[in-house]
Design an enzyme around this catalytic site. Structure first.
Site, PDB file in Angstrom:
ATOM      1  N   GLY A   3       0.654  -1.330   0.114  1.00  8.13           N
ATOM      2  CA  GLY A   3      -0.112  -0.010   0.186  1.00  8.13           C
ATOM      3  C   GLY A   3       0.832   1.229   0.060  1.00  8.13           C
ATOM      4  N   ASP A  37       0.926   2.520   9.071  1.00 11.85           N
ATOM      5  CA  ASP A  37       0.559   1.594  10.178  1.00 11.85           C
ATOM      6  C   ASP A  37       1.655   1.684  11.296  1.00 11.85           C
ATOM      7  OD1 ASP A  37      -1.817   0.921   8.622  1.00 11.85           O
ATOM      8  OD2 ASP A  37      -0.611  -0.849   8.204  1.00 11.85           O
ATOM      9  N   HIS A  45      -9.142   5.252   3.120  1.00 11.31           N
ATOM     10  CA  HIS A  45      -7.678   5.462   2.540  1.00 11.31           C
ATOM     11  C   HIS A  45      -7.477   7.153   2.470  1.00 11.31           C
ATOM     12  CE1 HIS A  45      -8.693   1.559   1.046  1.00 11.31           C
ATOM     13  NE2 HIS A  45      -7.305   1.260   0.916  1.00 11.31           N
ATOM     14  N   LEU A  46      -8.275   7.881   2.939  1.00 12.92           N
ATOM     15  CA  LEU A  46      -8.033   9.320   2.893  1.00 12.92           C
ATOM     16  C   LEU A  46      -6.747   9.481   3.805  1.00 12.92           C
ATOM     17  CD1 LEU A  46     -11.256  11.159   3.928  1.00 12.92           C
ATOM     18  CD2 LEU A  46      -9.696  11.564   1.857  1.00 12.92           C
ATOM     19  N   GLN A  47      -6.598   8.355   4.791  1.00 13.25           N
ATOM     20  CA  GLN A  47      -5.326   8.270   5.896  1.00 13.25           C
ATOM     21  C   GLN A  47      -4.001   8.132   4.918  1.00 13.25           C
ATOM     22  OE1 GLN A  47      -6.856   6.174   9.509  1.00 13.25           O
ATOM     23  NE2 GLN A  47      -8.156   5.709   7.790  1.00 13.25           N
ATOM     24  N   ARG A  87     -24.703  13.805  19.662  1.00  8.52           N
ATOM     25  CA  ARG A  87     -24.586  12.501  19.344  1.00  8.52           C
ATOM     26  C   ARG A  87     -23.242  11.759  19.618  1.00  8.52           C
ATOM     27  NH1 ARG A  87     -26.387  13.680  12.881  1.00  8.52           N
ATOM     28  NH2 ARG A  87     -28.520  13.150  13.334  1.00  8.52           N
ATOM     29  N   GLY A 131       5.155  -6.844   4.146  1.00  9.35           N
ATOM     30  CA  GLY A 131       4.909  -7.952   3.136  1.00  9.35           C
ATOM     31  C   GLY A 131       6.207  -7.706   2.024  1.00  9.35           C
ATOM     32  N   MET A 181      -7.501   3.260  10.314  1.00  8.71           N
ATOM     33  CA  MET A 181      -6.597   2.225   9.804  1.00  8.71           C
ATOM     34  C   MET A 181      -5.648   1.726  10.732  1.00  8.71           C
ATOM     35  SD  MET A 181      -5.874   2.875   5.729  1.00  8.71           S
ATOM     36  CE  MET A 181      -7.300   2.463   4.456  1.00  8.71           C
ATOM     37  N   GLY A 182      -4.753   0.893  10.358  1.00  8.56           N
ATOM     38  CA  GLY A 182      -3.691   0.280  11.132  1.00  8.56           C
ATOM     39  C   GLY A 182      -3.462  -1.090  11.572  1.00  8.56           C
TER      40      GLY A 182
HETATM   41  O1  F6P Z   1      -1.153  -1.156   5.533  1.00  6.66           O
HETATM   42  C1  F6P Z   1      -1.572   0.018   5.134  1.00  6.66           C
HETATM   43  C2  F6P Z   1      -3.154  -0.128   4.864  1.00  6.66           C
HETATM   44  O2  F6P Z   1      -3.659   1.200   4.819  1.00  6.66           O
HETATM   45  C3  F6P Z   1      -3.796  -0.628   6.218  1.00  6.66           C
HETATM   46  O3  F6P Z   1      -4.072   0.328   7.246  1.00  6.66           O
HETATM   47  C4  F6P Z   1      -5.278  -1.044   5.774  1.00  6.66           C
HETATM   48  O4  F6P Z   1      -5.692  -2.060   6.653  1.00  6.66           O
HETATM   49  C5  F6P Z   1      -4.815  -1.872   4.425  1.00  6.66           C
HETATM   50  O5  F6P Z   1      -3.595  -1.041   4.169  1.00  6.66           O
HETATM   51  C6  F6P Z   1      -5.769  -1.302   3.263  1.00  6.66           C
HETATM   52  O6  F6P Z   1      -5.265  -2.182   2.140  1.00  6.66           O
HETATM   53  P1  F6P Z   1      -5.852  -1.852   0.593  1.00  6.66           P
HETATM   54  O7  F6P Z   1      -5.268  -0.552   0.104  1.00  6.66           O
HETATM   55  O8  F6P Z   1      -5.460  -2.976   0.082  1.00  6.66           O
HETATM   56  O9  F6P Z   1      -7.305  -1.667   0.963  1.00  6.66           O
END
Ligand code: F6P
Length: 382
Positions: free
Chosen positions: A35, A164, A306-308, A199, A141, A206-207
């Site tokens: 990623g 992460d 994925h903004l993160q 609320r 990975g 993520m992480g």
């Molecule tokens: O390892 C980075 C990460 O953004 C994780 O935080 C998340 O679980 C994963 O990749 C999401 O993967 P993908 O881009 O395949 O949806």
């Protein structure tokens, strides 16, 4: 008198000269795998500029290792090719988390997917293209792949990348603090809408199986509850914290849930994504549902997703990425192959790749960040 400080220095210097001569670097390659993370382009730029000073050619392998299997998968990288990219997000080389050359997905004539080991092809392609050493930028990975290739004789140095921050042997990975900033900004914004509507807002960050992003952003954003994988949560405890807030007259709450968080006695949640892969996700929805059912408080949930990973790196990550890229070139010049660059404050050092991928770096429960969260009265769900 100019006396030598000890008898060991000259031997060390000779050894380095010997290693360099043996290495004979003329051309190196760089790739980005897994990623993306803010800062990848800054590493690439640092690698190219630092390598130029050694008069090495640099080529970029596109899309992880896929570029080695295709016709036009290698690109020449010179200072012009990397101009103005330090602040840019993504990666100019492209990346993939489906191109593991050790288990390469291959579709048969009947449509079934089998996984083939193409590592020998990688080694052969590197040799064929005259690549003397590789800088592999990636997360656990990609670095595990790099470790195998190093054991097969490829001269390489790994660069740790992941938002992460879950890689052992380095204090931080680049991309992490940028992701934390994005998440903190989101938490800040949730406060005003939560308060306006009285609320509970539950946000999933993520992480993977580590709670670094959730803990850091939750603490910086003054969340009321932070749930991380390292501390399986009890929903009653979460609800007690929320009720206590309402009882104090603070009629809203913000709950941060790491995507890998799970209840005591339970399991993390996965969702299926394309290609038979599964990804963590969905726990914020579960937590929100439980909170509303138990407290009767109106609750909403969202997944920041994925903004993160998007956008350019902040200055900390830019600097770390530049340091990592320059260090990777330095370690190649020194013949320190099979290593990963690592931030060991205040330095960047070469650590054995095997050590770096041996385990996931989780949030230490006895660390000061957890202690700070507790001191602030934040519920960690236990
Ligand atoms: O390892 C980075 C990460 O953004 C994780 O935080 C998340 O679980 C994963 O990749 C999401 O993967 P993908 O881009 O395949 O949806």
């Amino acid at each position: 008198m100019g006396a030598r400080p000890s008898g060991r220095a000259p031997f060390f210097v000779l050894r380095q000269c010997y290693d360099r001569r043996m290495t004979k670097i003329r051309r190196i390659a760089v790739n980005t795998g897994g990623g993306d993370a803010p800062g990848l382009n800054a590493v690439i730029r640092a690698v190219v500029l630092a390598a130029e000073r050694h008069r090495w050619d640099v080529v970029g392998i596109t899309d992880g290792y896929d570029g080695l299997f295709g016709n036009e998968g290698l690109v020449r990288l010179d200072r012009r090719a990397v101009r103005g990219i330090t602040h840019q997000g993504g990666t100019i080389l492209g990346t993939t988390n489906r191109g593991n050359p050790l288990k390469y997905p291959t579709t048969g004539p009947d449509g079934t997917i089998t996984y083939v080991d193409r590592s020998r092809e990688v080694v052969a392609a590197l040799a064929e293209h005259g690549i003397d050493a590789l800088i592999a930028i990636g997360g656990d990975g990609s670095l595990a792949i790099a470790h195998t290739l190093a054991q097969m004789g490829v001269k390489l140095v790994g660069v740790p990348k992941t938002i992460d921050n879950d890689l052992a042997a380095t204090s931080f990975t680049f991309g992490f603090t940028t992701a934390v900033e994005t998440a903190t900004d989101a938490i800040d914004k949730l406060h005003s809408t939560a308060e306006a509507h009285e609320r509970v807002m539950v946000v999933e960050l993520m992480g993977r199986h580590a709670g670094w992003i959730a803990l850091f952003a939750g603490l910086a954003g003054t969340a009321d509850v932070i749930l991380i994988p390292e501390i399986p949560y009890e929903i009653d405890s979460v609800c007690r914290k929320i009720e206590a807030r309402y009882a104090e007259g603070r009629k809203f709450a913000v709950v941060v849930v790491a995507e890998g968080a799970y209840p005591k006695g339970g399991q993390p949640l996965f969702k299926q994504t394309g290609g038979g892969q599964r990804r963590l996700g969905g726990m914020a929805g579960v937590v929100a549902h439980e909170i509303q059912a138990r407290t009767g408080r109106e609750t909403r949930d969202l997944v920041l997703g994925h903004l993160q990973r998007g956008g350019g790196p902040n200055s900390y990550d830019r600097l770390l990425a530049l340091r990592f890229g320059a260090a990777a070139v330095r370690f190649i010049a020194e013949g320190q192959f099979g290593t990963m660059v690592a931030l060991v404050p205040p330095d960047v050092r070469a650590v054995p790749l095997g050590e770096a991928i041996a385990k996931t770096k989780l949030v230490p429960l006895d660390g000061d960040v957890i202690a700070t969260a507790r001191a602030m009265g934040i519920s960690l769900g236990d």
